[in-house]
Motif scaffolding. Structure first.
Motif, PDB file in Angstrom:
ATOM      1  N   LEU A   1       5.098  11.095   9.888  1.00 39.97           N
ATOM      2  CA  LEU A   1       5.328   9.649   9.942  1.00 39.97           C
ATOM      3  C   LEU A   1       4.198   9.007   9.154  1.00 39.97           C
ATOM      4  O   LEU A   1       3.021   9.182   9.472  1.00 39.97           O
ATOM      5  N   GLY A   2       4.575   8.280   8.105  1.00 40.77           N
ATOM      6  CA  GLY A   2       3.567   7.705   7.242  1.00 40.77           C
ATOM      7  C   GLY A   2       2.793   6.590   7.904  1.00 40.77           C
ATOM      8  O   GLY A   2       3.110   6.103   9.008  1.00 40.77           O
ATOM      9  N   ALA A   3       1.717   6.152   7.199  1.00 41.20           N
ATOM     10  CA  ALA A   3       0.863   5.088   7.720  1.00 41.20           C
ATOM     11  C   ALA A   3       1.601   3.756   7.798  1.00 41.20           C
ATOM     12  O   ALA A   3       1.202   2.865   8.554  1.00 41.20           O
ATOM     13  N   LYS A   4       2.685   3.633   7.068  1.00 36.25           N
ATOM     14  CA  LYS A   4       3.447   2.389   7.106  1.00 36.25           C
ATOM     15  C   LYS A   4       4.069   2.161   8.471  1.00 36.25           C
ATOM     16  O   LYS A   4       4.191   1.027   8.945  1.00 36.25           O
ATOM     17  N   TRP A   5       4.463   3.243   9.155  1.00 32.14           N
ATOM     18  CA  TRP A   5       5.145   3.130  10.437  1.00 32.14           C
ATOM     19  C   TRP A   5       4.195   3.358  11.624  1.00 32.14           C
ATOM     20  O   TRP A   5       4.469   2.903  12.722  1.00 32.14           O
ATOM     21  N   THR A   6       3.080   4.078  11.403  1.00 35.21           N
ATOM     22  CA  THR A   6       2.164   4.354  12.516  1.00 35.21           C
ATOM     23  C   THR A   6       0.934   3.448  12.510  1.00 35.21           C
ATOM     24  O   THR A   6       0.354   3.195  13.572  1.00 35.21           O
ATOM     25  N   SER A   7       0.511   2.976  11.323  1.00 38.49           N
ATOM     26  CA  SER A   7      -0.725   2.173  11.171  1.00 38.49           C
ATOM     27  C   SER A   7      -1.951   2.890  11.748  1.00 38.49           C
ATOM     28  O   SER A   7      -2.839   2.273  12.328  1.00 38.49           O
ATOM     29  N   LYS A   8      -1.956   4.205  11.593  1.00 39.19           N
ATOM     30  CA  LYS A   8      -3.073   5.015  12.066  1.00 39.19           C
ATOM     31  C   LYS A   8      -3.593   5.862  10.911  1.00 39.19           C
ATOM     32  O   LYS A   8      -2.839   6.245  10.011  1.00 39.19           O
ATOM     33  N   ASN A   9      -4.898   6.181  11.009  1.00 43.72           N
ATOM     34  CA  ASN A   9      -5.550   7.025   9.995  1.00 43.72           C
ATOM     35  C   ASN A   9      -5.318   6.470   8.599  1.00 43.72           C
ATOM     36  O   ASN A   9      -4.851   7.170   7.687  1.00 43.72           O
ATOM     37  N   ILE A  10      -5.611   5.192   8.424  1.00 44.01           N
ATOM     38  CA  ILE A  10      -5.447   4.568   7.114  1.00 44.01           C
ATOM     39  C   ILE A  10      -6.519   5.131   6.171  1.00 44.01           C
ATOM     40  O   ILE A  10      -7.714   5.123   6.486  1.00 44.01           O
ATOM     41  N   ALA A  11      -6.084   5.632   5.018  1.00 43.49           N
ATOM     42  CA  ALA A  11      -7.026   6.198   4.045  1.00 43.49           C
ATOM     43  C   ALA A  11      -7.763   5.083   3.332  1.00 43.49           C
ATOM     44  O   ALA A  11      -7.204   4.012   3.072  1.00 43.49           O
ATOM     45  N   PRO A  12      -9.027   5.267   2.993  1.00 44.07           N
ATOM     46  CA  PRO A  12      -9.786   4.219   2.270  1.00 44.07           C
ATOM     47  C   PRO A  12      -9.295   4.100   0.825  1.00 44.07           C
ATOM     48  O   PRO A  12      -8.729   5.034   0.251  1.00 44.07           O
ATOM     49  N   ASP A  13      -9.567   2.955   0.243  1.00 47.87           N
ATOM     50  CA  ASP A  13      -9.169   2.707  -1.138  1.00 47.87           C
ATOM     51  C   ASP A  13     -10.142   3.392  -2.087  1.00 47.87           C
ATOM     52  O   ASP A  13     -11.360   3.382  -1.880  1.00 47.87           O
ATOM     53  N   GLU A  14      -9.575   4.006  -3.140  1.00 51.29           N
ATOM     54  CA  GLU A  14     -10.427   4.667  -4.125  1.00 51.29           C
ATOM     55  C   GLU A  14     -11.027   3.646  -5.077  1.00 51.29           C
ATOM     56  O   GLU A  14     -10.493   2.550  -5.263  1.00 51.29           O
TER      57      GLU A  14
ATOM     58  N   ALA B   1       0.841  -1.202   0.000  1.00 48.02           N
ATOM     59  CA  ALA B   1       0.000   0.000   0.000  1.00 48.02           C
ATOM     60  C   ALA B   1       0.872   1.246   0.000  1.00 48.02           C
ATOM     61  O   ALA B   1       2.099   1.191   0.106  1.00 48.02           O
ATOM     62  N   CYS B   2       0.223   2.396  -0.103  1.00 46.60           N
ATOM     63  CA  CYS B   2       0.921   3.681  -0.077  1.00 46.60           C
ATOM     64  C   CYS B   2       1.526   3.876   1.301  1.00 46.60           C
ATOM     65  O   CYS B   2       0.850   3.723   2.328  1.00 46.60           O
ATOM     66  N   GLU B   3       2.802   4.255   1.339  1.00 50.08           N
ATOM     67  CA  GLU B   3       3.495   4.426   2.607  1.00 50.08           C
ATOM     68  C   GLU B   3       3.050   5.686   3.327  1.00 50.08           C
ATOM     69  O   GLU B   3       3.251   5.806   4.536  1.00 50.08           O
ATOM     70  N   ASN B   4       2.411   6.604   2.607  1.00 52.52           N
ATOM     71  CA  ASN B   4       2.013   7.873   3.228  1.00 52.52           C
ATOM     72  C   ASN B   4       0.628   7.772   3.868  1.00 52.52           C
ATOM     73  O   ASN B   4       0.449   8.106   5.043  1.00 52.52           O
ATOM     74  N   CYS B   5      -0.370   7.290   3.080  1.00 48.14           N
ATOM     75  CA  CYS B   5      -1.744   7.272   3.593  1.00 48.14           C
ATOM     76  C   CYS B   5      -2.260   5.863   3.861  1.00 48.14           C
ATOM     77  O   CYS B   5      -3.218   5.697   4.604  1.00 48.14           O
ATOM     78  N   GLY B   6      -1.656   4.824   3.228  1.00 51.17           N
ATOM     79  CA  GLY B   6      -2.054   3.459   3.497  1.00 51.17           C
ATOM     80  C   GLY B   6      -3.084   2.909   2.537  1.00 51.17           C
ATOM     81  O   GLY B   6      -3.604   1.810   2.754  1.00 51.17           O
ATOM     82  N   ALA B   7      -3.425   3.613   1.435  1.00 49.65           N
ATOM     83  CA  ALA B   7      -4.390   3.107   0.472  1.00 49.65           C
ATOM     84  C   ALA B   7      -3.696   2.187  -0.515  1.00 49.65           C
ATOM     85  O   ALA B   7      -2.537   2.391  -0.889  1.00 49.65           O
ATOM     86  N   MET B   8      -4.399   1.154  -0.994  1.00 50.32           N
ATOM     87  CA  MET B   8      -3.820   0.168  -1.903  1.00 50.32           C
ATOM     88  C   MET B   8      -3.950   0.579  -3.368  1.00 50.32           C
ATOM     89  O   MET B   8      -3.337  -0.045  -4.239  1.00 50.32           O
TER      90      MET B   8
END
Length: 536
Positions: free
Chosen positions: A116-129, A95-102
């Protein structure tokens, strides 16, 4: 009709085909049908039903003229903007390392770069478009409005309306400030110091603000006198857009006819309306009033002069035609005055023959007359008053004065005998003495009756208590408390009529005193009372 588009094996086959066609025309043979079961019209030329060679058609038909290359996979739909399909709870591999969308990579991510991107925090994962692919047809590829949402234009309209409102407010404030400044300067020059005058000067009528400066849509840009057609100049549209259109003044189908091509309505749409309140009276009113009537007369004069042999043309030489018409009117007035003078010299003027004296014409003269305070003439001579056409100073029934010369007790009468009955016989001084004696006798009788008349004692009205019994004799009411109770009762009734006047914090007192009961009894409306409508 051409029929030689199909090759035959021999002449015999060609002969048989011709005979079959002749039989079909005569109705002796069944009609030929195509592959869809439809009857083939023999009157249609054969070359229309012959298919191209690349279709490999076994028999003649019209199938090749249909849309045989249509693909059902083509669509005219568009992308679903902003649609989301899945919301993940934790980061997924790839997935995207910044927002977490696939659905996109870090390089193509449109979200703001996080510390800190979503890859390292696993928080506020953006939904997939929602990713969609369409195979558009010929029209869909070239449709410039494909996928356009008309509701998105609302914010553009709101922005322009807000700008127009701001412009109107700014121009109005500027105009009001200018008018207020002019009023202040005028007051200072005149030296007026009254407060009321200053307040009136500051009250500027909003109708003085020029509406044409507030509205920009009244301006029309036109090109005048340039290489492409003229210099750019501002031409104002003379019609006010807020005015009612002429064809909407009367919606009756039998009213004045409106021609939409020329935008003209010659007749009056509201003939029964008051002319002083009428805004529009038809185009014919403009044709018979003002300079339009003069222009019409000028055209008529030019036509008549041309028919009589004068070389004049209104469109070719308008100045010449106008000058000729002006000379024509001058000569016409001279001729009319000459004819009038000739008639007066021959027959005379009865109206100006005998000049009446100034005293008779205006009822006044230059003779000076002086009067004293009593109205008597001191110097000069008073003019004789003209008499009326009605009879004056005519006395009847032995009267020496006219009826109306005596006034008493709002009645008119005769002064000679002091009688109020018109057309009565005059009794003279004896009648006056008899009337005075009768009046004195009547006054004496009235006085004697009033003296002997017993005085009737006023009956005391019984006051009933609220509960329907007599008020006890030992009950004493305090007048001040009674007045306060009456005010409270009035206030309570007002609150019952209008609930809005009741306050938020209401305190009720259950203690009822004798004064409160008396106030309630006095203010209570008795529906059987015929005078209840006149109490308040």
């Amino acid at each position: 009709m051409a029929t030689a588009s199909v090759a035959f094996k021999s002449r015999e086959d060609h002969r048989k085909q011709m005979e079959l066609e002749e039989a079909r025309k005569a109705g002796l043979a069944p009609a030929e049908v195509d592959e869809d079961g439809k009857e083939i019209n023999p009157h249609i030329p054969q070359y229309m039903s012959s298919a191209p060679w690349y279709l490999n058609a076994e028999r003649p038909s019209l199938k090749h003229q249909r849309k045989w290359k249509s693909d059902p996979n083509y669509t005219k739909s568009w992308y679903d903007r902003g649609a989301k399909i899945y919301q993940a709870d934790k980061y997924r591999k790839g997935a995207c390392e910044n927002c977490g969308a696939m659905t996109h990579t870090t390089k193509t991510c449109m979200e703001r770069p996080r510390k800190l991107g979503a890859k390292w925090t696993s928080k506020n994962i953006a939904p997939d478009e929602k990713i969609e692919t369409f195979e558009l047809d010929y029209d869909g590829k070239r449709d410039r409005w494909n996928g356009y949402d008309a509701a998105s234009y609302a914010h553009v309209i709101e922005r322009y309306e807000a700008r127009d409102e701001a412009r109107k407010k700014f121009l109005k404030d500027q105009q009001l400030k200018k008018l207020e400044k002019n009023n202040t300067e005028n007051v200072e020059e005149e030296g007026v110091s009254d407060d009321e005058d200053n307040e009136d000067a500051l009250k500027v009528d909003e109708a003085k603000v020029d509406e044409s400066k507030q509205m920009d849509f009244a301006k029309v840009e036109k090109r005048v006198r340039t290489t492409g057609g003229g210099s750019t100049g501002t031409v104002r549209n003379l019609r006010i857009r807020e005015d009612t259109a002429k064809y909407l003044l009367n919606l009756d189908v039998n009213s004045a006819h409106y021609d939409p091509k020329t935008r003209s309505m010659r007749e009056d749409p509201l003939p029964d309306m008051d002319p002083n309140e009428k805004f529009y009276a038809g185009d014919n009113q403009n044709r018979v009033s003002g300079q339009a009537l003069e222009f019409k007369q000028l055209n008529i004069h030019a036509w008549e002069a041309f028919e009589k042999g004068n070389d004049v043309h209104m469109q070719a030489a308008p100045s010449q035609a106008e000058l000729l018409y002006k000379n024509f009117r001058v000569n016409k007035e001279k001729l009319k005055s000459q004819v009038k003078e000739t008639i007066v010299e021959k027959y005379g003027n009865a109206a100006a023959g005998d000049v009446l004296p100034r005293e008779l014409l205006l009822g006044q003269s230059e003779r000076e007359v002086e009067y004293d305070r009593a109205g008597r003439i001191i110097k000069g001579q008073e003019m004789a008053l003209p008499k009326s056409k009605y009879e004056e100073d005519v006395y009847i029934n032995n009267h020496t004065t006219v009826w109306g010369s005596w006034w008493k007790d709002h009645q008119w009468g005769y002064k000679c005998c002091k009688q109020f009955i018109r057309n009565s016989y005059c009794t003279g001084a004896a009648g006056i003495e008899a009337a005075e004696a009768a009046s004195d006798l009547m006054k004496a009788n009235i006085a004697r009756k009033e003296a002997t008349e017993d005085v009737v004692a006023p009956t005391e009205e019984k006051q009933l208590a609220t509960w329907g019994t007599d008020i006890p004799d030992d009950l004493v009411l305090d007048q001040e408390k009674l007045a306060e109770a009456l005010k409270k009762e009035d206030k309570r009734k007002r609150e019952e009529k209008d609930e809005r006047k009741r306050k938020y914090n209401v305190k009720w007192n259950d203690d009822v005193t004798a004064e409160d009961m008396e106030a309630y009894r006095m203010k209570k409306v008795h529906h059987d009372d015929p005078m209840k409508d006149f109490m308040n």
